[in-house]
Design an enzyme around this catalytic site. Sequence first.
Site, mmCIF file in Angstrom:
data_model
loop_
_atom_site.group_PDB
_atom_site.id
_atom_site.type_symbol
_atom_site.label_atom_id
_atom_site.label_comp_id
_atom_site.label_asym_id
_atom_site.label_seq_id
_atom_site.Cartn_x
_atom_site.Cartn_y
_atom_site.Cartn_z
ATOM 1 N N PRO A 188 0.842 -1.195 0.000
ATOM 2 C CA PRO A 188 0.000 0.000 0.000
ATOM 3 C C PRO A 188 0.876 1.243 0.000
ATOM 4 O O PRO A 188 1.830 1.329 0.779
ATOM 5 C CB PRO A 188 -0.789 -0.128 1.317
ATOM 6 N N GLY B 240 11.118 -4.387 1.693
ATOM 7 C CA GLY B 240 12.291 -3.529 1.800
ATOM 8 C C GLY B 240 13.427 -3.962 0.892
ATOM 9 O O GLY B 240 13.856 -5.124 0.932
ATOM 10 N N GLY C 133 7.232 -2.173 -2.854
ATOM 11 C CA GLY C 133 6.664 -0.847 -2.709
ATOM 12 C C GLY C 133 7.211 0.137 -3.713
ATOM 13 O O GLY C 133 6.823 0.156 -4.871
ATOM 14 N N ARG C 134 8.170 0.958 -3.292
ATOM 15 C CA ARG C 134 8.617 2.088 -4.109
ATOM 16 C C ARG C 134 9.164 1.682 -5.470
ATOM 17 O O ARG C 134 9.032 2.419 -6.444
ATOM 18 C CB ARG C 134 9.682 2.885 -3.339
ATOM 19 N N CYS D 84 4.265 3.007 8.829
ATOM 20 C CA CYS D 84 4.560 4.240 8.098
ATOM 21 C C CYS D 84 5.334 5.224 8.971
ATOM 22 O O CYS D 84 4.896 5.567 10.074
ATOM 23 C CB CYS D 84 3.269 4.882 7.598
ATOM 24 N N GLN E 290 -5.785 -1.195 3.590
ATOM 25 C CA GLN E 290 -4.993 -0.874 4.773
ATOM 26 C C GLN E 290 -5.552 0.356 5.476
ATOM 27 O O GLN E 290 -5.875 1.363 4.836
ATOM 28 C CB GLN E 290 -3.527 -0.612 4.409
#
Length: 318
Positions: free
Chosen positions: A16, A200, A223-224, A101, A70
């Site tokens: 998310p 990660g 994620g990113r 976060c 989420q």
Amino acid sequence: MKIADLDIPGNVLLAPMANVTNLPFRLMCRRYGASITYSEMISADAVIYENQKTLVRGKSCEDERPLGIQIFGNSPEVMTKAALRIEEMYRPEIIDINFGCPARLLTKDGCGSALLRTPELIYEIVSSLSEELSTPVTAKIRILEDMEKTLEIAHLIESAGAAALTVHGRTRQQQYAGKANHDHVRRIKQELGIPVIANGDIFDELSAERVLEYTECDGIMIGRAAMGNPFLFKRISHYLETGEILEYRECDQRIADLSEYFRLLEEFDLMHTVHIKAQAQWFTRGMRNGRHIRRSIAASESIEEILWNLDEMCKHAD
């Protein structure tokens, strides 16, 4: 991978991300091989107050299922009430709780990774949602510098009834800098009985394989690295299944994906919810002639002009 009674086809998940994982982007990631996608994080308080900008984040369609939504907050009562409303409105397959976060916007109010300082409150939140919802409840955390304290929180989340746990191998203080420490993730996987998902520093085929093998986790969450790059799921899924690197023409693929993303925004009436030029920058990040591409996007006056300029650059790059 199986979470509670939910059979998930594969073990590569989309994380998310605020202002990123809207319905069109999630749908593209699913089509390219993401096993499950998660909505942008949703404020429990905003759900209670029926904030329309917030509620649109749960908008979905059958083609992207299974879907995780989420939520974040710091009150067991408010979060449970909000989760019950989300369950009724959107019928997600998973409701995930954000304990990871590091953004100041959340931590200043005692939400997100700030909750890692109060394990007993984490237990109360997970326990309350797990008892009241019929939807499986999962959680996402960051590690603490102290491995034993990280393990304590992981065990509390499991004992409170969570069906799975995602662990980002960075501390709150690291934000997104430095390297993820997957030693903590590996240890958590060794000690917990529920599925554990590693997050990660997963940015390509080899890093995906490396993290899966080292941590022995049930899955990985990206994620990113996926921002503006939904095709990454196709590459990673292909490699994990075959051991071969998928060949493709990056420039053409990026333009095709950006065009499809814009089309889906129109289809689902979500164009007004995004910053068009910023999204275009994400989809072209890392491409050759990056400075010229950024200038071209900034100078463009329409979606059609953005795509035409990018296509011209692609042709000259051949």
